[in-house]
Design an enzyme around this catalytic site. Structure first.
Site, PDB file in Angstrom:
ATOM      1  N   ASP A  73      63.339  -4.094   6.983  1.00  0.00           N
ATOM      2  CA  ASP A  73      61.971  -3.889   7.459  1.00  0.00           C
ATOM      3  C   ASP A  73      62.070  -3.642   8.959  1.00  0.00           C
ATOM      4  OD1 ASP A  73      59.401  -4.063   8.461  1.00  0.00           O
ATOM      5  OD2 ASP A  73      58.802  -5.723   7.175  1.00  0.00           O
ATOM      6  N   TRP A  98      67.695 -11.599   8.512  1.00  0.00           N
ATOM      7  CA  TRP A  98      67.233 -11.617   7.125  1.00  0.00           C
ATOM      8  C   TRP A  98      68.395 -11.117   6.274  1.00  0.00           C
ATOM      9  CZ3 TRP A  98      63.135 -13.090   4.315  1.00  0.00           C
ATOM     10  CH2 TRP A  98      62.845 -12.436   3.111  1.00  0.00           C
ATOM     11  N   ASP A 117      68.030  -7.668  14.060  1.00  0.00           N
ATOM     12  CA  ASP A 117      67.254  -6.827  14.967  1.00  0.00           C
ATOM     13  C   ASP A 117      68.030  -6.625  16.271  1.00  0.00           C
ATOM     14  OD1 ASP A 117      65.236  -6.607  13.143  1.00  0.00           O
ATOM     15  OD2 ASP A 117      63.962  -8.160  14.024  1.00  0.00           O
ATOM     16  N   TRP A 149      63.058 -10.776  14.556  1.00  0.00           N
ATOM     17  CA  TRP A 149      64.219 -11.679  14.634  1.00  0.00           C
ATOM     18  C   TRP A 149      64.743 -11.794  16.066  1.00  0.00           C
ATOM     19  CZ3 TRP A 149      64.066 -14.401  10.503  1.00  0.00           C
ATOM     20  CH2 TRP A 149      63.651 -13.825   9.298  1.00  0.00           C
ATOM     21  N   TYR A 158      61.574  -6.197  20.555  1.00  0.00           N
ATOM     22  CA  TYR A 158      62.249  -5.633  19.378  1.00  0.00           C
ATOM     23  C   TYR A 158      62.432  -4.123  19.552  1.00  0.00           C
ATOM     24  CZ  TYR A 158      62.733  -3.480  14.801  1.00  0.00           C
ATOM     25  OH  TYR A 158      63.158  -2.699  13.750  1.00  0.00           O
ATOM     26  N   THR A 161      66.670  -2.086  13.906  1.00  0.00           N
ATOM     27  CA  THR A 161      67.362  -3.029  13.010  1.00  0.00           C
ATOM     28  C   THR A 161      68.673  -2.418  12.505  1.00  0.00           C
ATOM     29  OG1 THR A 161      65.187  -3.834  12.319  1.00  0.00           O
ATOM     30  CG2 THR A 161      67.054  -4.429  10.911  1.00  0.00           C
TER      31      THR A 161
HETATM   32  N1  ABN Z   1      62.483  -7.284  11.751  1.00  0.00           N
HETATM   33  C1  ABN Z   1      61.797  -6.176  12.241  1.00  0.00           C
HETATM   34  C2  ABN Z   1      60.435  -6.508  12.776  1.00  0.00           C
HETATM   35  C3  ABN Z   1      60.247  -6.664  14.132  1.00  0.00           C
HETATM   36  C4  ABN Z   1      59.002  -6.957  14.632  1.00  0.00           C
HETATM   37  C5  ABN Z   1      57.949  -7.117  13.758  1.00  0.00           C
HETATM   38  C6  ABN Z   1      58.135  -6.942  12.402  1.00  0.00           C
HETATM   39  C7  ABN Z   1      59.394  -6.625  11.896  1.00  0.00           C
END
Ligand code: ABN
Length: 171
Positions: A73, A98, A117, A149, A158, A161
């Site tokens: 995700d 995850w 991430d 994460w 962020y 990923t």
């Molecule tokens: N793990 C990715 C993510 C980052 C920020 C918000 C939602 C998902």
């Protein structure tokens, strides 16, 4: 009846006299069998790279359908200056992650994959990919993947990923 009608009537009658119901059915049967067997014929895909054809999506780390991304995700780091396993320059991987189990169609085996991430830059914004296989709804937070994460990193921004293989299931 006009001459054209008579011509059509006569040629239809001739065709009907020459063609038996059995031969029509046999021809139809042959056509249907041929159409059903066509996809089973072997096809040489060995020269795909030479022909410049794109890799199938399950083999392409820049495609959301890449086999390793079954529970991801986030934005794919392979589209953001990194690779499917390496964070882009200027970002750092999250120590928490995850995990998912993905099936690799190339060897028929199941792999445990960690989704870390990459943190320290603003959101990449390219190749958004949400497959989240096995994820549970938000009201089960410990089973939900829609989380940043990077929250434990010094810079919690962020960026994207990565997906890292942790192990393979025994046969
Ligand atoms: N793990 C990715 C993510 C980052 C920020 C918000 C939602 C998902």
């Amino acid at each position: 009846m006009g001459p054209l009608d008579r011509l059509f009537e006569e040629s239809s009658r001739q065709l009907a006299r020459r063609t038996s119901r059995r031969s029509v059915l046999a021809t139809l049967g042959r056509l249907l069998t041929g159409a059903a067997l066509l996809p089973l014929l072997p096809i040489d895909r060995g020269n795909r790279a030479l022909a410049g054809e794109p890799a199938p999506k399950a083999d392409n780390p820049e495609s959301c359908e890449y086999w390793k991304y079954c529970a991801i995700d986030g934005y794919l780091c392979s589209c953001c200056g990194g690779t499917s396993t390496a964070c882009p320059p200027g970002t750092a991987p999250s120590p928490i992650s995850w995990v998912g189990t993905c099936h690799n169609p190339a060897d028929g085996r199941d792999y445990m994959v960690s989704y870390n991430d990459c943190c320290g830059k603003t959101t990449c914004g390219t190749c958004d990919c949400t497959r989240s296989e096995g994820e549970r709804p938000m009201y089960r937070p410990s089973r939900n993947n829609d989380l940043n994460w990077c929250m434990a990193n010094a810079d919690a921004n962020y960026h994207c990923t990565v997906s890292v293989i942790l192990g393979v299931a025994e046969k």
